[in-house]
Design a protein around this motif. Structure first.
Motif, short mmCIF file in Angstrom:
data_model
loop_
_atom_site.label_atom_id
_atom_site.label_comp_id
_atom_site.label_asym_id
_atom_site.label_seq_id
_atom_site.Cartn_x
_atom_site.Cartn_y
_atom_site.Cartn_z
N ARG A 13 49.49 35.78 35.94
CA ARG A 13 48.48 36.46 35.12
C ARG A 13 47.37 37.04 36.00
NH1 ARG A 13 43.46 35.22 32.75
NH2 ARG A 13 43.23 35.92 30.58
N GLY A 14 46.92 36.27 36.97
CA GLY A 14 45.84 36.72 37.84
C GLY A 14 46.18 37.97 38.62
N TYR A 15 47.41 38.04 39.10
CA TYR A 15 47.83 39.21 39.86
C TYR A 15 48.28 40.36 38.97
CZ TYR A 15 47.55 36.73 44.29
OH TYR A 15 47.10 36.05 45.40
N GLY A 16 48.65 40.05 37.73
CA GLY A 16 49.19 41.07 36.84
C GLY A 16 50.69 41.18 37.02
N ARG A 17 51.13 41.06 38.26
CA ARG A 17 52.55 41.07 38.59
C ARG A 17 52.68 40.42 39.97
NH1 ARG A 17 56.41 46.35 37.62
NH2 ARG A 17 58.09 45.73 38.99
N ALA A 18 53.57 39.45 40.09
CA ALA A 18 53.69 38.72 41.36
C ALA A 18 55.12 38.25 41.56
CB ALA A 18 52.73 37.53 41.37
N MET A 102 42.28 27.28 37.02
CA MET A 102 42.32 28.45 36.15
C MET A 102 41.10 28.55 35.23
SD MET A 102 45.01 29.93 37.04
CE MET A 102 46.14 29.39 38.32
N LEU A 103 40.11 27.69 35.43
CA LEU A 103 38.95 27.63 34.53
C LEU A 103 38.25 28.97 34.30
CD1 LEU A 103 37.37 25.54 32.83
CD2 LEU A 103 35.82 25.29 34.77
N PRO A 104 38.10 29.85 35.32
CA PRO A 104 37.42 31.13 35.08
C PRO A 104 38.14 32.05 34.10
CG PRO A 104 37.42 30.62 37.42
CD PRO A 104 38.33 29.63 36.76
N ALA A 171 26.72 28.39 36.78
CA ALA A 171 27.63 28.27 37.92
C ALA A 171 28.97 28.94 37.62
CB ALA A 171 27.85 26.80 38.25
N TYR A 172 29.54 29.54 38.63
CA TYR A 172 30.87 30.15 38.59
C TYR A 172 30.90 31.40 37.70
CZ TYR A 172 31.36 25.28 39.91
OH TYR A 172 31.15 24.05 40.48
N LEU A 173 31.75 32.31 38.07
CA LEU A 173 31.95 33.52 37.28
C LEU A 173 33.07 33.26 36.29
CD1 LEU A 173 31.69 36.18 40.12
CD2 LEU A 173 30.00 35.69 38.34
N MET A 174 32.78 33.41 35.01
CA MET A 174 33.75 33.10 33.96
C MET A 174 34.24 34.38 33.30
SD MET A 174 33.83 29.82 34.27
CE MET A 174 34.63 29.19 32.79
N PRO A 178 30.87 40.04 34.96
CA PRO A 178 31.18 40.94 36.08
C PRO A 178 31.63 40.17 37.32
CG PRO A 178 29.09 41.55 35.06
CD PRO A 178 29.51 40.23 34.45
N GLY A 179 32.76 40.59 37.88
CA GLY A 179 33.27 39.97 39.10
C GLY A 179 34.08 38.72 38.88
N SER A 180 34.32 38.35 37.63
CA SER A 180 35.07 37.12 37.35
C SER A 180 36.54 37.29 37.69
CB SER A 180 34.95 36.77 35.86
OG SER A 180 35.88 35.75 35.53
N PRO A 181 37.17 36.23 38.24
CA PRO A 181 38.62 36.27 38.47
C PRO A 181 39.41 35.94 37.22
CG PRO A 181 37.74 34.19 39.25
CD PRO A 181 36.56 35.01 38.78
N GLY A 182 38.75 35.87 36.07
CA GLY A 182 39.40 35.45 34.84
C GLY A 182 40.13 36.52 34.07
N LYS A 183 39.93 37.78 34.39
CA LYS A 183 40.59 38.87 33.66
C LYS A 183 42.02 39.03 34.15
CE LYS A 183 40.15 43.84 32.90
NZ LYS A 183 39.42 45.05 33.28
#
Length: 199
Positions: A13-18, A102-104, A171-174, A178-183
């Motif tokens: 999910r994080g990479y979109g395709r891996a 995977m919290l973000p 704390a942490y980008l959720m 902006p800039g969150s690794p969660g999308k």
């Protein structure tokens, strides 16, 4: 629930395709082989099983390499597993470890709400174990078992309170920030921005 399943879905999910090597390389670089007992074989088994179940879509565009992508069903399964791992204390720590990795992916308010559910369960477990310690008579050594449960739940509750406080303090980008690794699909863009910072 499988920690490997959650982690594999989360990385794809994080990479979109891996591809499988990227998934495994990320997990092993995080030490997941130690805290979640993730091995190369279990990673490839999970990729195959998740594809067969319709959670992942496989692509064979490059000869000799299979890339994976989350389906809509896979996104729903990922979110379900993540929410359950955050809100429900488990005897094994690998589920919580996977959830923290995977919290973000969760919005801040939702993560805090789920952690408060976890805290309430841990406090209830602690109080029940304390009552068992106080009431236990024979055989006396079994009291140590209830004491272990009490201390484990108390420690978990204290840690959970700390995470809630840190999240409430920003704390942490959720997800959604902006800039969150969660999308979904955001990891390549985040890597590019750190590899080539703007002047």
């Amino acid at each position: 629930m499988s920690a490997t399943r959650l982690l594999v879905l989360g990385i794809v999910r994080g990479y979109g395709r891996a591809h499988g090597y990227r998934v495994g390389n990320d997990l092993l670089s995080w030490g997941a082989d130690e805290w979640a007992n993730v091995k190369w074989g279990s990673i490839y088994h999970a990729l195959k099983a998740l594809t067969q179940a319709g959670y992942l879509l496989d692509h064979n565009d490059i000869p000799g390499r299979t890339d994976y992508e989350l389906t809509e069903r896979g996104e729903a399964e990922f979110v379900r597993l993540l929410r359950d791992a955050v809100r429900r204390p488990q005897p094994r720590p690998d589920f919580l470890g996977a959830a923290l990795a995977m919290l973000p992916s969760l919005p801040r308010a939702e993560a805090i709400t789920l952690l408060r559910e976890r805290l309430a369960t841990l406090e209830e477990t602690r109080d029940k174990a304390q009552a068992q310690v106080d009431a236990w008579a024979e055989p006396p050594h079994v009291r140590e078992l209830f004491g272990l449960w009490e201390q484990t739940a108390a420690g978990g509750a204290e840690w959970t309170r700390g995470v809630i406080e840190r999240l409430e303090a920003g704390a942490y980008l959720m997800a959604g920030e902006p800039g969150s690794p969660g999308k979904p699909g955001s990891w390549p863009q985040l890597q590019s921005s750190t590899e080539h910072p703007e002047p």
